[in-house]
Scaffold this active site. Structure first.
Site, PDB file in Angstrom:
ATOM      1  N   ASP A 145      10.460 -12.008  79.678  1.00 46.91           N
ATOM      2  CA  ASP A 145       9.780 -12.600  78.518  1.00 46.91           C
ATOM      3  C   ASP A 145      10.838 -13.001  77.500  1.00 46.91           C
ATOM      4  O   ASP A 145      11.506 -12.149  76.885  1.00 46.91           O
ATOM      5  CB  ASP A 145       8.803 -11.585  77.892  1.00 46.91           C
ATOM      6  CG  ASP A 145       7.465 -11.558  78.608  1.00 46.91           C
ATOM      7  OD1 ASP A 145       7.318 -12.249  79.639  1.00 46.91           O
ATOM      8  OD2 ASP A 145       6.549 -10.843  78.135  1.00 46.91           O
ATOM      9  N   LYS A 169       7.844  -1.739  75.531  1.00 42.79           N
ATOM     10  CA  LYS A 169       7.901  -2.099  74.103  1.00 42.79           C
ATOM     11  C   LYS A 169       7.961  -0.780  73.337  1.00 42.79           C
ATOM     12  O   LYS A 169       7.256   0.161  73.699  1.00 42.79           O
ATOM     13  CB  LYS A 169       6.636  -2.891  73.739  1.00 42.79           C
ATOM     14  CG  LYS A 169       6.633  -3.426  72.313  1.00 42.79           C
ATOM     15  CD  LYS A 169       5.426  -4.343  72.077  1.00 42.79           C
ATOM     16  CE  LYS A 169       5.448  -4.923  70.690  1.00 42.79           C
ATOM     17  NZ  LYS A 169       4.290  -5.806  70.421  1.00 42.79           N
ATOM     18  N   GLU A 227      11.318  -7.862  77.599  1.00 49.59           N
ATOM     19  CA  GLU A 227      11.116  -8.915  76.589  1.00 49.59           C
ATOM     20  C   GLU A 227      12.201  -8.813  75.527  1.00 49.59           C
ATOM     21  O   GLU A 227      12.449  -7.736  74.970  1.00 49.59           O
ATOM     22  CB  GLU A 227       9.727  -8.774  75.949  1.00 49.59           C
ATOM     23  CG  GLU A 227       9.561  -9.757  74.787  1.00 49.59           C
ATOM     24  CD  GLU A 227       8.146  -9.847  74.233  1.00 49.59           C
ATOM     25  OE1 GLU A 227       7.198  -9.896  75.048  1.00 49.59           O
ATOM     26  OE2 GLU A 227       8.006  -9.873  73.003  1.00 49.59           O
ATOM     27  N   ASP A 229       7.308 -15.778  76.063  1.00 47.25           N
ATOM     28  CA  ASP A 229       6.224 -14.997  75.453  1.00 47.25           C
ATOM     29  C   ASP A 229       6.436 -15.057  73.945  1.00 47.25           C
ATOM     30  O   ASP A 229       6.945 -14.123  73.330  1.00 47.25           O
ATOM     31  CB  ASP A 229       6.235 -13.552  75.954  1.00 47.25           C
ATOM     32  CG  ASP A 229       5.001 -12.807  75.461  1.00 47.25           C
ATOM     33  OD1 ASP A 229       4.098 -13.462  74.907  1.00 47.25           O
ATOM     34  OD2 ASP A 229       4.948 -11.576  75.626  1.00 47.25           O
ATOM     35  N   HIS A 278      -3.795 -13.351  80.764  1.00 51.29           N
ATOM     36  CA  HIS A 278      -4.541 -12.098  80.850  1.00 51.29           C
ATOM     37  C   HIS A 278      -5.936 -12.496  81.348  1.00 51.29           C
ATOM     38  O   HIS A 278      -6.426 -13.584  81.004  1.00 51.29           O
ATOM     39  CB  HIS A 278      -4.753 -11.452  79.482  1.00 51.29           C
ATOM     40  CG  HIS A 278      -3.502 -11.148  78.725  1.00 51.29           C
ATOM     41  ND1 HIS A 278      -2.888 -12.050  77.921  1.00 51.29           N
ATOM     42  CD2 HIS A 278      -2.789  -9.997  78.622  1.00 51.29           C
ATOM     43  CE1 HIS A 278      -1.834 -11.489  77.350  1.00 51.29           C
ATOM     44  NE2 HIS A 278      -1.743 -10.247  77.768  1.00 51.29           N
ATOM     45  N   ASP A 287       7.019  -7.176  65.817  1.00 54.23           N
ATOM     46  CA  ASP A 287       7.230  -8.058  66.977  1.00 54.23           C
ATOM     47  C   ASP A 287       6.981  -9.507  66.560  1.00 54.23           C
ATOM     48  O   ASP A 287       5.848  -9.943  66.433  1.00 54.23           O
ATOM     49  CB  ASP A 287       6.228  -7.635  68.060  1.00 54.23           C
ATOM     50  CG  ASP A 287       6.439  -8.351  69.374  1.00 54.23           C
ATOM     51  OD1 ASP A 287       7.555  -8.803  69.642  1.00 54.23           O
ATOM     52  OD2 ASP A 287       5.463  -8.433  70.137  1.00 54.23           O
ATOM     53  N   GLU A 316       6.271  -3.912  81.563  1.00 55.14           N
ATOM     54  CA  GLU A 316       6.859  -4.517  80.353  1.00 55.14           C
ATOM     55  C   GLU A 316       6.924  -3.478  79.241  1.00 55.14           C
ATOM     56  O   GLU A 316       5.905  -3.093  78.664  1.00 55.14           O
ATOM     57  CB  GLU A 316       6.012  -5.708  79.899  1.00 55.14           C
ATOM     58  CG  GLU A 316       6.584  -6.330  78.636  1.00 55.14           C
ATOM     59  CD  GLU A 316       5.822  -7.561  78.170  1.00 55.14           C
ATOM     60  OE1 GLU A 316       5.061  -8.141  78.963  1.00 55.14           O
ATOM     61  OE2 GLU A 316       5.988  -7.927  76.998  1.00 55.14           O
ATOM     62  N   HIS A 364      11.210  -7.108  72.279  1.00 56.17           N
ATOM     63  CA  HIS A 364      10.905  -5.676  72.324  1.00 56.17           C
ATOM     64  C   HIS A 364      12.174  -4.821  72.291  1.00 56.17           C
ATOM     65  O   HIS A 364      12.265  -3.855  71.537  1.00 56.17           O
ATOM     66  CB  HIS A 364      10.070  -5.354  73.565  1.00 56.17           C
ATOM     67  CG  HIS A 364       8.746  -6.046  73.571  1.00 56.17           C
ATOM     68  ND1 HIS A 364       7.865  -5.962  74.613  1.00 56.17           N
ATOM     69  CD2 HIS A 364       8.146  -6.841  72.656  1.00 56.17           C
ATOM     70  CE1 HIS A 364       6.779  -6.680  74.341  1.00 56.17           C
ATOM     71  NE2 HIS A 364       6.941  -7.227  73.158  1.00 56.17           N
ATOM     72  N   ASP A 386       7.992 -12.449  68.077  1.00 59.56           N
ATOM     73  CA  ASP A 386       7.669 -13.428  69.128  1.00 59.56           C
ATOM     74  C   ASP A 386       7.999 -14.854  68.709  1.00 59.56           C
ATOM     75  O   ASP A 386       7.201 -15.777  68.889  1.00 59.56           O
ATOM     76  CB  ASP A 386       6.178 -13.338  69.533  1.00 59.56           C
ATOM     77  CG  ASP A 386       5.845 -12.050  70.269  1.00 59.56           C
ATOM     78  OD1 ASP A 386       6.747 -11.453  70.882  1.00 59.56           O
ATOM     79  OD2 ASP A 386       4.663 -11.644  70.232  1.00 59.56           O
ATOM     80  N   ASP A 442      -7.968 -14.106  78.696  1.00 57.91           N
ATOM     81  CA  ASP A 442      -7.539 -15.412  78.160  1.00 57.91           C
ATOM     82  C   ASP A 442      -8.279 -16.535  78.872  1.00 57.91           C
ATOM     83  O   ASP A 442      -8.547 -17.579  78.302  1.00 57.91           O
ATOM     84  CB  ASP A 442      -6.042 -15.687  78.409  1.00 57.91           C
ATOM     85  CG  ASP A 442      -5.120 -14.681  77.754  1.00 57.91           C
ATOM     86  OD1 ASP A 442      -5.533 -14.055  76.776  1.00 57.91           O
ATOM     87  OD2 ASP A 442      -3.977 -14.544  78.234  1.00 57.91           O
ATOM     88  N   MET A 481       2.232 -15.660  87.286  1.00 58.60           N
ATOM     89  CA  MET A 481       2.037 -14.265  86.837  1.00 58.60           C
ATOM     90  C   MET A 481       0.649 -14.095  86.241  1.00 58.60           C
ATOM     91  O   MET A 481       0.124 -15.004  85.620  1.00 58.60           O
ATOM     92  CB  MET A 481       3.115 -13.920  85.803  1.00 58.60           C
ATOM     93  CG  MET A 481       3.039 -12.546  85.190  1.00 58.60           C
ATOM     94  SD  MET A 481       2.004 -12.444  83.703  1.00 58.60           S
ATOM     95  CE  MET A 481       3.232 -12.396  82.421  1.00 58.60           C
TER      96      MET A 481
HETATM   97  C1  GCO Z   1       3.260  -8.275  73.054  1.00 57.42           C
HETATM   98  C2  GCO Z   1       3.510  -8.398  74.529  1.00 57.42           C
HETATM   99  C3  GCO Z   1       2.492  -9.195  75.258  1.00 57.42           C
HETATM  100  C4  GCO Z   1       2.643  -9.085  76.749  1.00 57.42           C
HETATM  101  C5  GCO Z   1       1.457  -9.657  77.421  1.00 57.42           C
HETATM  102  C6  GCO Z   1       1.594  -9.633  78.918  1.00 57.42           C
HETATM  103  O1  GCO Z   1       4.094  -7.709  72.433  1.00 57.42           O
HETATM  104  O2  GCO Z   1       2.231  -8.729  72.557  1.00 57.42           O
HETATM  105  O3  GCO Z   1       4.772  -8.947  74.699  1.00 57.42           O
HETATM  106  O4  GCO Z   1       2.531 -10.516  74.832  1.00 57.42           O
HETATM  107  O5  GCO Z   1       3.785  -9.725  77.196  1.00 57.42           O
HETATM  108  O6  GCO Z   1       0.363  -8.950  77.022  1.00 57.42           O
HETATM  109  O7  GCO Z   1       1.210  -8.449  79.394  1.00 57.42           O
HETATM  110 MN    MN Z   2       6.311  -9.458  72.078  1.00 61.96          MN
HETATM  111 MN    MN Z   3       5.735  -9.875  76.377  1.00 64.19          MN
END
Ligand code: GCO
Ligand code: MN
Ligand code: MN
Length: 386
Positions: free
Chosen positions: A246, A184, A218, A288, A55, A256, A182, A221, A258, A58, A89
């Site tokens: 992702d 969610k 993702e 991700d 991002h 979430d 993306e 998600h 991750d 970041d 990306m």
């Molecule tokens: C989340 C998202 C993020 C995005 C990222 C890229 O749920 O936090 O998955 O990690 O993938 O912001 O845009």
């Molecule tokens: Mn996520």
């Molecule tokens: Mn993501």
């Protein structure tokens, strides 16, 4: 025993925000120190990754002045050159700053929407400087808790206006981005607009330039929403819209998580990897995910290694599935019936012929479908006893 060493040709990528995640959660402070993005790049290169994604914030902390930006950018370019890592990306952080508390492109305030577009144009410039090919839009704050606050049709219109504008901008600049939405379903908002891969695919068709807009689904998600990720990815591939992916781990019905890729739902992930490999998915395989909050700095690298290793093991299992004569005999038997009577398309004659065709309903009904046998063979394969 195969070699599961990740190599750049596997196109594994990580977000700076993933390996750099300090372990903060809504209930607790960070458990790890902040990592310098340059150190993350060097370490990921050593582990065999292809590249990193980021991002805007970041890499260049929010509010940095022009001179600071330039210093950071030139140092980071040097690190990438030295390590051979790519930035395939880039994306925009449209969720951390409090100004986005009620959304960015879907805020009711037109000034906030314009600010979000300004921030994204600048982030696109940054991504283009590093040669990014894909530009991701994750609408983390694009959602609601109180649907009485705005006409639910408006956010869709505002989101479309922003995407059309930003796509036109990047085209005019010659950046050549593939835009990837993306989806969610929720978190951080109670409900997020365009919550699943299917919603995003439907929305893309309403844009000015749908041809360079696709999806970045993702695993976590779609799994949060209780959906079958493999089916969703198949639909994205079928539509020619799988621009990015992702990968991570997630239990259904949770926040979430991750998690490390493959940490949950091994069978689902096996079919996912098989789908990607069988269809020669050539885009980046982006993890991700982040290490558990209990991990220290060293364990973060075990996490990163684990994501790539599990992918490579599952890719090998997919090859075994395709080469296993017993499994393939069952699959061929199940699918050996050829095309349907209407697969060639409609004609008056084919309609008439099908109307008059006679079917042995009893025989069709009693056909054997040994799915239990097949599924257990897959279990044996995955458990390594086959
Ligand atoms: C989340 C998202 C993020 C995005 C990222 C890229 O749920 O936090 O998955 O990690 O993938 O912001 O845009
Ligand atoms: Mn996520
Ligand atoms: Mn993501």
């Amino acid at each position: 025993m195969s070699d599961y060493t990740p190599k750049p040709e596997h196109r594994f990528t990580f977000g700076l925000w993933t390996v750099g995640n300090p372990g903060r959660d809504p209930f607790g402070e960070p458990t790890r120190a902040v990592v310098d993005p340059n150190d993350s790049v060097r370490k990921l290169a050593e582990l065999g990754a292809y590249g990193v994604n980021f991002h805007d914030d970041d890499l260049v902390p929010f509010g940095s002045d022009a001179a600071t930006r330039e210093n950071i950018v030139s140092q980071f370019k040097k690190t990438l050159d030295e390590s051979g890592m790519k930035v395939p990306m880039a994306t925009t952080n449209l969720f951390t700053q409090p100004i986005f508390k009620d959304g960015a492109f879907t805020s009711s305030d037109p000034k906030v929407r314009s600010y979000a577009v300004q921030k994204t144009m600048r982030a696109m410039d940054l991504g283009a400087e590093f040669g990014a090919e894909t530009y991701v839009f994750w609408g983390g704050r694009e959602g609601s808790e109180v649907d009485g606050a705005k006409n639910p049709l408006e956010p869709l219109k505002w989101f479309r206006e922003a995407l059309n504008f930003l796509n036109a901008y990047q085209m005019e600049q010659g950046y050549g981005f593939k835009i990837a939405l993306e989806p969610k379903p929720n978190e951080p908002r109670g409900d997020i607009y365009l919550g699943t891969t299917g919603h995003a695919l439907g929305f893309i068709a309403t844009l000015d330039h749908p041809e360079n807009v696709g999806v970045n689904p993702e695993f976590a998600h779609d799994t949060m929403a209780g959906l079958n990720f493999v089916h969703n990815i198949a639909q994205a591939i079928d539509a020619g819209k799988l621009f990015h992916i992702d990968l991570n781990g997630q239990k259904p019905g949770r926040f979430d998580q991750d998690l490390r890729f493959g940490a949950e739902d091994l069978k689902g992930n096996f079919y996912l990897v098989k789908l990607l490999e069988d269809n020669n998915y050539a885009g980046p395989k982006h993890f991700d995910a982040h290490a558990l909050r209990t991990s220290d700095a060293d364990d973060v690298w075990n996490f990163a290694r684990g994501c790539m290793r599990t992918y490579l093991v599952l890719a090998e299992k997919a090859r075994q599935f395709n080469a296993d004569s017993e499994i393939q005999a069952i699959v061929s038997e199940l699918n050996g019936g050829g095309a349907s009577a209407f697969a060639g398309g409609y004609s008056k004659d084919s309609a008439e012929a099908i109307k008059n065709q006679s079917f042995d309903v009893g025989a069709l009904t009693s056909r054997s479908l040994p799915y239990e046998k097949l599924d257990q063979l897959v279990i044996d394969l995955l458990l390594g006893v086959r």
